[in-house]
Design an enzyme around this catalytic site. Sequence first.
Site, PDB file in Angstrom:
ATOM      1  N   ASN A 498      56.912 -26.316  45.618  1.00 31.34           N
ATOM      2  CA  ASN A 498      55.893 -26.762  46.551  1.00 31.34           C
ATOM      3  C   ASN A 498      54.743 -25.758  46.536  1.00 31.34           C
ATOM      4  O   ASN A 498      54.778 -24.744  47.227  1.00 31.34           O
ATOM      5  CB  ASN A 498      56.470 -26.901  47.956  1.00 31.34           C
ATOM      6  CG  ASN A 498      55.500 -27.610  48.874  1.00 31.34           C
ATOM      7  OD1 ASN A 498      54.293 -27.452  48.745  1.00 31.34           O
ATOM      8  ND2 ASN A 498      56.032 -28.390  49.799  1.00 31.34           N
ATOM      9  N   ASP A 499      53.740 -26.079  45.729  1.00 35.08           N
ATOM     10  CA  ASP A 499      52.577 -25.208  45.557  1.00 35.08           C
ATOM     11  C   ASP A 499      51.881 -24.851  46.855  1.00 35.08           C
ATOM     12  O   ASP A 499      51.115 -23.890  46.903  1.00 35.08           O
ATOM     13  CB  ASP A 499      51.518 -25.988  44.739  1.00 35.08           C
ATOM     14  CG  ASP A 499      51.621 -25.725  43.265  1.00 35.08           C
ATOM     15  OD1 ASP A 499      52.224 -24.717  42.885  1.00 35.08           O
ATOM     16  OD2 ASP A 499      51.085 -26.544  42.501  1.00 35.08           O
ATOM     17  N   THR A 500      52.079 -25.668  47.866  1.00 40.86           N
ATOM     18  CA  THR A 500      51.215 -25.580  49.036  1.00 40.86           C
ATOM     19  C   THR A 500      51.828 -24.812  50.212  1.00 40.86           C
ATOM     20  O   THR A 500      51.170 -24.633  51.224  1.00 40.86           O
ATOM     21  CB  THR A 500      50.839 -26.983  49.548  1.00 40.86           C
ATOM     22  OG1 THR A 500      52.022 -27.618  50.020  1.00 40.86           O
ATOM     23  CG2 THR A 500      50.206 -27.815  48.449  1.00 40.86           C
TER      24      THR A 500
END
Length: 808
Positions: A498-500
């Site tokens: 999850n890049d965010t």
Amino acid sequence: MQYGHFDDAEREYVITNPKTPVKWINYVGTLAFGGFIDHTGGTQLCKGDPALNRITKYIPQLPAGDFKGETAYVRVRKPGESPAQAKIVSPYWSPCLGAYDKFECRVGMYYSRWVTEIAGLRYDVLAFVPRGSSELVRQYTITNIGKEAVQADLVPVVEFSHFDALKQLTNADWVPQTMTSLGKKLKDGRTAIAAYAFMKRDTAVNVLTANRPARAYETDRKRFLGDNEYGTWREPLSLREETLSSKDAARGDTIAALQIDLGTIAPGASVGVITQLLQTGGISAVEGACGKWQTEKEVAAAFAELKSFWDRYLSVIKVTTPDAAFNSMLNLHNPRQCYTTKTWSRYLSLYQLGYGSDRGIGYRDSSQDTMGVIAQIPSEARELMEKLLSVQSTNGSAYHQFNPMTMIAGRGDSMEYEDRPHYYSDDALWIVLAVSAYLKETGDYAFLDKTIPFYEKDKAEKPLESGTVWEHLKRAVTFTHGDVGKHGIPLLGFADWNDTVNLPTGAESQFTANLYGWALRELSELCAYLKKDADAKNFDAWYADMKKKYNESSWDGEWYVRWFDDKGNPVGSAKNDYGKLWLNGQSWAILSGFADGSDRGRKAMDAVKKHLATDKGIKLSWPGYNGFDPAKGGVTTYPPGAKENGGIFLHPNPWAIIAETMLGDGDQAFAYYSRINPAAKNDSADEYECEPYCYAQNILADEHPNFGLGRNSWLSGTSSWAYQSSTKYILGIRPEHSGLRFDPCVPKAWSGFTVERACRGATYRIELKNPNKKSKGVSSLVVDGKKIEGNLIPYFKDGTHVVEATLD
Ligand code: GLC
Ligand code: GLC
């Protein structure tokens, strides 16, 4: 409402209403030369890097009716009438719009074909990039379907971009000062229009030509549209003159338009034209580059070659199940999308605009993409894996992204925050899964001995260190083994999958723990097969240790938590106000095997069913954060229900499907599959909006007013994992080191299915029977008439083998 239908026999999706909610696209060519074509003919074309060698000007953010990159006009009139009286139409409908009698855009396997009827003519257009070429070919057949003769011209038009795609948008002085477009008469009397930026005159020149002579041409947008561009793409004023200007453009907004006189077409008669849009190595090379694909015969041969590539590609796994939408996705559309994500990574789509030359290929994205094509194009998959391994750090972690043309790697968004780690804790681990899947598919164990450099280089650009593929894999898990936080769970780095979610330094990631677990199991199986006993023991011990720490620290009561923040507090816990429950925290505990031996896996997936599952797909988390919070990071830039913030992020849906098959619930697994299957959304296109023939990255979820709206179609890890979840886990055909595992998990109502699967030189015709309405558990396996204990089909070197199995 429907905008089209599936035509599986022709391997096409047929769009019959051009007013789709957003453009629906198809890909042509490869990253070496290619791009996408939308269903109204607009074309985004690049050669090599989309940031640095863009050919056409296609701006997706403009309204749908606008001109985008390439089109063609047809000017139709009664013989003897003046151009002012002519009808001006487009075979693609856009940008002229207006009334059409028939519209069909057939989205095929790396080609698109149109059959449209407008103004008394039928237009049959085929567009594709011949394999291995740097040319987009369009073959037009124009037929008079009326009762009277007409006079017509075909005017194909291309609008060029500056080669530096971003400069085109950010500099409106330098760009037009450097652009040139000029007509060249070829020796055989045809015309080629050559367009380039001044500094590329001798190296990269774009060319539009046709197989018939042009009566006139245009190179300048202002002249073409007329009235200082108060003429429009919908009705260019130059087409009201008898001929185009045939003048060159020494600057400005450059285009290429050829006016091809089709003469008088009698009722029932047809005229054919073939156009080529290509890039050649300089102005002096134009003449030599215009000789190919001049006849229908040549085009037919090139098209047959493209088709035979896809015949072979699609023959590797062919399925017949009781579910038509599932068959359609597995036999045609999902494999094409996997090929597309493998080829274009996250470079170029309607949503991923390919402007940033540093983004290029994502380490984790492409590692996963390779897994969707290993069965079909193993050597191309291996080549990409080699590139990926070459941007691994000597310490075992990986660079987040790299440009495949220059092989320069970067650390992505993590560089925006000085006080944060500059690695993503999951990146390097994905390649372990990919290489393992490659070995299982091919048996090419020699690959493990291949030497590949690590990324760091000395002043002379020489790699500081190299190692075998085996060494690279070992270093990936060894890095994670040594990079753990307070609870013994792997540190998050800047982010995980999850890049965010970008938590302050010191946070731990349960996702990375599970991915590490899966990677260790792959390596342990490999060691067992290769009799590397000491390594196997070591990996097993690391696995057991992480499993223990994970279960000791990360169970929240009804589900697993997803992260610990820098202070050791859980993120993804019933105690949190927002982001209480995260999908990947649950499915991955099953995928890694960490939930094995307890009822936690089932409980966790029940929580998913209760809190995250919607009838349009499973949400990534719940409830969505409601306001920007720098301590959480990018996730809070989205409103609740969008993307990573409680949206239906599709990429993890197949992981939940795999988890349900591992738990043995074939009905639940298939229900989850069908809810995100784009083919099953064909009837609700006004809500979903994206193409029904490929996966989107995300769907807005029920906390959002636009629940059900899909976005970011095509270039998403969803494709590879949807393909893997269905072929390897629902249909249950998994290559392993010593045989083909057959372990299906299907809806109880299915009476069975058949699959033809090519693997390691042999073909397996597998038939499953399900007389007693079970989901899982192969009770009898007969291979070429011989009964086999268990569910492992032995590998054969060649031939076709009949496998009969029953569930009970
Ligand atoms: C996008 C990225 C992928 C990431 C995902 C979740 O799909 O390409 O790398 O894992 O978003 O943040
Ligand atoms: C990645 C992903 C996208 C995500 C973004 C956030 O680029 O593609 O899904 O929203 O990162 O930074």
